[in-house]
Design an enzyme around this catalytic site. Structure first.
Site, PDB file in Angstrom:
ATOM      1  N   SER A  66       0.816  -1.216   0.000  1.00 54.11           N
ATOM      2  CA  SER A  66       0.000   0.000   0.000  1.00 54.11           C
ATOM      3  C   SER A  66       0.850   1.267   0.000  1.00 54.11           C
ATOM      4  O   SER A  66       0.315   2.375   0.011  1.00 54.11           O
ATOM      5  CB  SER A  66      -0.937  -0.007   1.202  1.00 54.11           C
ATOM      6  N   THR A 200      -1.131   3.485   4.927  1.00 52.06           N
ATOM      7  CA  THR A 200      -0.222   4.590   4.656  1.00 52.06           C
ATOM      8  C   THR A 200       0.925   4.457   5.636  1.00 52.06           C
ATOM      9  O   THR A 200       0.687   4.097   6.785  1.00 52.06           O
ATOM     10  CB  THR A 200      -0.925   5.935   4.967  1.00 52.06           C
ATOM     11  N   THR A 218       1.838   6.926   0.393  1.00 51.25           N
ATOM     12  CA  THR A 218       0.861   5.861   0.115  1.00 51.25           C
ATOM     13  C   THR A 218       0.600   5.764  -1.379  1.00 51.25           C
ATOM     14  O   THR A 218       0.881   6.716  -2.121  1.00 51.25           O
ATOM     15  CB  THR A 218      -0.484   6.165   0.836  1.00 51.25           C
ATOM     16  N   ARG A 235      -8.712   9.979  -7.921  1.00 55.54           N
ATOM     17  CA  ARG A 235      -9.069  10.292  -6.534  1.00 55.54           C
ATOM     18  C   ARG A 235      -7.808  10.489  -5.687  1.00 55.54           C
ATOM     19  O   ARG A 235      -6.822   9.772  -5.824  1.00 55.54           O
ATOM     20  CB  ARG A 235      -9.897   9.111  -5.989  1.00 55.54           C
ATOM     21  N   VAL A 236      -7.856  11.495  -4.828  1.00 53.58           N
ATOM     22  CA  VAL A 236      -6.762  11.737  -3.878  1.00 53.58           C
ATOM     23  C   VAL A 236      -7.326  11.582  -2.475  1.00 53.58           C
ATOM     24  O   VAL A 236      -8.419  12.066  -2.182  1.00 53.58           O
ATOM     25  CB  VAL A 236      -6.184  13.158  -4.080  1.00 53.58           C
ATOM     26  N   GLY A 237      -6.575  10.920  -1.600  1.00 58.79           N
ATOM     27  CA  GLY A 237      -7.057  10.677  -0.236  1.00 58.79           C
ATOM     28  C   GLY A 237      -6.489  11.642   0.779  1.00 58.79           C
ATOM     29  O   GLY A 237      -6.101  12.775   0.453  1.00 58.79           O
ATOM     30  N   ASP A 238      -6.418  11.193   2.003  1.00 59.70           N
ATOM     31  CA  ASP A 238      -6.002  12.043   3.122  1.00 59.70           C
ATOM     32  C   ASP A 238      -4.501  12.258   3.204  1.00 59.70           C
ATOM     33  O   ASP A 238      -4.029  13.281   3.710  1.00 59.70           O
ATOM     34  CB  ASP A 238      -6.486  11.439   4.456  1.00 59.70           C
ATOM     35  N   THR A 258      -3.659   6.836   9.331  1.00 59.53           N
ATOM     36  CA  THR A 258      -3.761   5.801   8.304  1.00 59.53           C
ATOM     37  C   THR A 258      -5.196   5.295   8.305  1.00 59.53           C
ATOM     38  O   THR A 258      -5.856   5.342   9.336  1.00 59.53           O
ATOM     39  CB  THR A 258      -2.764   4.653   8.574  1.00 59.53           C
ATOM     40  N   GLY A 259      -5.659   4.845   7.162  1.00 58.14           N
ATOM     41  CA  GLY A 259      -7.016   4.303   7.115  1.00 58.14           C
ATOM     42  C   GLY A 259      -7.801   4.846   5.946  1.00 58.14           C
ATOM     43  O   GLY A 259      -7.227   5.262   4.935  1.00 58.14           O
ATOM     44  N   ASP A 260      -9.113   4.838   6.101  1.00 60.36           N
ATOM     45  CA  ASP A 260     -10.021   5.219   5.019  1.00 60.36           C
ATOM     46  C   ASP A 260      -9.982   6.736   4.812  1.00 60.36           C
ATOM     47  O   ASP A 260     -10.728   7.488   5.431  1.00 60.36           O
ATOM     48  CB  ASP A 260     -11.436   4.749   5.379  1.00 60.36           C
ATOM     49  N   GLY A 261      -9.098   7.145   3.919  1.00 57.24           N
ATOM     50  CA  GLY A 261      -8.842   8.568   3.726  1.00 57.24           C
ATOM     51  C   GLY A 261     -10.050   9.353   3.262  1.00 57.24           C
ATOM     52  O   GLY A 261     -10.180  10.536   3.571  1.00 57.24           O
TER      53      GLY A 261
HETATM   54  N1  GLY Z   1      -5.120   6.612   3.822  1.00 54.66           N
HETATM   55  C1  GLY Z   1      -4.795   6.419   2.479  1.00 54.66           C
HETATM   56  C2  GLY Z   1      -5.875   6.767   1.552  1.00 54.66           C
HETATM   57  O1  GLY Z   1      -7.047   6.566   1.869  1.00 54.66           O
HETATM   58  O2  GLY Z   1      -5.586   7.222   0.475  1.00 54.66           O
END
Ligand code: GLY
Length: 347
Positions: A66, A200, A218, A235-238, A258-261
């Protein structure tokens, strides 16, 4: 008497800090990343160097699939990278998102911080910038990412991140068109990706002089949604967002998530944790409070935060969901001798 008591407390806090700094803390059991950051500090390098070296180690090792190249292919099969680095002395941030063709995302993020007055470069702009700065352009696809992508296509593009589109994204691949009726979907009941689809490396390093730096790297969410025209985007995350992915403030400490960004970036948990530590809350409780805020709205979200303060105290917290009851992270301080694996029970 009162003054003596306060004096004794502050003396013992500063003695503790003396003994427990410098400090490296990072998400997940990515031990080589911790060791690399620690070695950088032992060589006399800065906290920023340590964060960069630690995260770059994970990028090379493709930690957990990841981080780095060859992981989390998007809906077109391409791997793209997100990273950020933050200097807690100056509050400068450099970040890249949707970085293509360049493996060393954390170093590109640092180049954004040191060679531009911007904070975040995205997509083609980030990739061209990286190449102009001397980073090598190479394919981020591997046999592993090809096979993850082929398997996903073979199972009708399940799971995915679409909603309110037709054909039904729970049974079919695209191309999708928006549904006439937009329903408020309970994201908890939507098919979620497994916990390893969102990892991440997040790292906080605090020097003996109490300088703080933080960073993340990540390859984002597996099967994330791309755009096609006029140029590819995704798509861009956190992770590349300051305050969401990580945050550093040398007057307080640092945090990384870390996790569901997609869910976590709505709440800036790293920023919130640092602000709570600023008010004197201990790191473990600050991490927990930052996640509690998210949990109020999304009880089933997958995520964890690590926190450390300039007194050399640290902690972590994670949200308990099916299949994720304990979170592992790494710490290195003069008291641990070697990178030490720590575990926290999720709440
Ligand atoms: N935490 C990584 C992402 O959701 O992109």
């Amino acid at each position: 008497m009162h003054y003596l008591h306060v004096f004794a407390l502050s003396l013992s806090a500063s003695l503790f800090a003396e003994a427990s700094l410098p400090l490296v803390i990072n998400t997940w059991p990515f031990q080589d990343a911790t060791a690399a950051a620690w070695s950088a500090l032992q060589r006399g390098e800065s906290v920023l160097d340590a964060v960069e070296t630690g995260c770059a180690t994970c990028e090379r090792e493709q930690c957990d699939g990841s981080v780095g190249y060859g992981g989390s292919p998007d809906e077109t099969g391409e791997t793209t990278l997100d990273a950020m680095i933050m200097n807690g002395d100056s509050m400068e941030v450099g970040a890249v998102a949707d970085l293509r063709r360049v493996k060393n995302a954390i170093s590109v993020a640092r180049a954004v911080m040191e060679h531009t007055t911007h904070t975040l470069l995205v997509g083609e702009m980030a990739s061209v910038f990286a190449q102009n700065m001397g980073f090598k352009a190479e394919d981020l696809t591997t046999n592993t990412s090809k096979s993850i992508f082929a398997k996903w296509l073979g199972q009708n593009c399940q799971p995915n991140f679409r909603k309110n589109v037709s054909p039904d994204p729970r049974t079919s691949c695209g191309p999708y068109k928006p549904s006439v009726e937009v329903k408020r979907m309970d994201e908890q009941n939507h098919t979620r990706l497994d916990v390893h689809s969102h990892d991440t490396i997040g790292m906080v390093v605090i020097g003996r002089n109490r300088s703080v730096a933080a960073g993340t790297s990540t390859n984002g969410a597996r099967h994330k949604v791309p755009g096609y025209k006029p140029i590819l985007t995704v798509r861009v995350g956190d992770s590349p967002i300051a305050g969401a992915g990580s945050y550093a403030d040398s007057t307080v400490g640092g945090a990384a998530a870390t996790g569901d960004g997609d869910v976590m970036m709505r709440f800036l948990p790293s920023f919130l944790a640092v602000e709570l530590m600023r008010r004197g809350i201990d790191p473990a409780s600050a991490c927990k409070a930052a996640l509690t805020r998210i949990k109020t709205y999304y009880p089933g979200f997958f995520g964890a935060v690590i926190c450390a303060n300039i007194q050399g105290e640290y902690g972590a917290a994670c949200n308990r969901v099916p299949g994720f009851s304990q979170f592992s992270y790494m710490v290195s301080t003069p008291l641990t001798n070697n990178p030490l694996l720590k575990k926290v029970d999720c709440f």
